[in-house]
Design a protein around this motif. Sequence first.
Motif, short mmCIF file in Angstrom:
data_model
loop_
_atom_site.label_atom_id
_atom_site.label_comp_id
_atom_site.label_asym_id
_atom_site.label_seq_id
_atom_site.Cartn_x
_atom_site.Cartn_y
_atom_site.Cartn_z
N TYR A 297 0.84 -1.20 0.00
CA TYR A 297 0.00 0.00 0.00
C TYR A 297 0.87 1.25 0.00
N ASP A 298 1.93 1.26 0.82
CA ASP A 298 2.83 2.41 0.89
C ASP A 298 3.52 2.68 -0.43
N SER A 299 4.00 1.61 -1.09
CA SER A 299 4.73 1.87 -2.33
C SER A 299 3.78 2.32 -3.43
N LEU B 260 3.43 5.97 -3.53
CA LEU B 260 4.57 6.70 -4.09
C LEU B 260 4.50 6.76 -5.61
N THR B 261 3.63 5.99 -6.22
CA THR B 261 3.57 5.97 -7.67
C THR B 261 2.39 6.82 -8.18
N LEU C 195 1.85 3.97 -12.65
CA LEU C 195 2.01 2.57 -13.06
C LEU C 195 1.00 2.20 -14.13
N SER C 196 -0.27 2.52 -13.87
CA SER C 196 -1.30 2.13 -14.84
C SER C 196 -1.49 3.19 -15.92
N LYS C 197 -0.87 4.37 -15.72
CA LYS C 197 -0.97 5.49 -16.67
C LYS C 197 -2.40 5.95 -16.86
N VAL C 198 -3.15 5.88 -15.79
CA VAL C 198 -4.54 6.34 -15.84
C VAL C 198 -4.67 7.56 -14.94
#
Length: 230
Positions: free
Chosen positions: A121-123, A126-127, A139-142
């Motif tokens: 959950y923490d990481s 950060l994204t 990450l998902s580019k959404v």
Amino acid sequence: MNIVIVEDDPQIASFLSRGLRAEGYATSIISDGESAARAVPTMADDIDLVLLDLGLPLRDGKSVLSQWRAEKFVKPVIILTARDEVAEKVKGLNAGATDYVTKPFSFDELLARIRAALRTYDSASLTTLEVADVTFDMLSKVAFRGGKRIELAQREWSLLELFMRNPHQVLSRIQILNHVWDYSFDPGSNIVDVYVGYLRKKINISGHEPLIQTVRGAGYRFIPPSSKFS
Ligand code: CA
């Protein structure tokens, strides 16, 4: 770290609570499905993780979990259950569970899963970029604006990421070109303007303030809505 234990069996609940407290977690216990459905979303900011029994009085754990997720409760939820069937696990995960532990379980295994869920959950946080009412998941580019999902093509998300990392700053066409395209691109081309246009069309949704300002002779600026700069 605050863990909510939703469990109607008082022995299991107190075993979990004592064990987690010994590991330094704060805990609270909720013993029926109705109370859990109501209470958890209202204290979401103070909760780091939930342990959820499926067989609960008044309301089944799975329906409680679906309601939490529908109400945008995003914290990790680990399901605890005696139902050791694959179909049950799949249903639980589909309802939005982070992980699944089958009773009887060892406390050490549960602890390892709790730590893993908290780390993940923490990481994930950060994204994610967040500027005002816009969220972009790298990450998902959404992107999301006001809760509305926005699908972006490759150059569009590169452009949005650049803007969101530099809010309020004027970015020249050359700066944008160098970040989003490569250096060999013809700087005389109007591709930046074209893509800013595409991006504007997607993120300027009705009912929300426009976000990308044209600065005449200089470039573009990403202005969060209702900011003192606008
Ligand atoms: Ca139970």
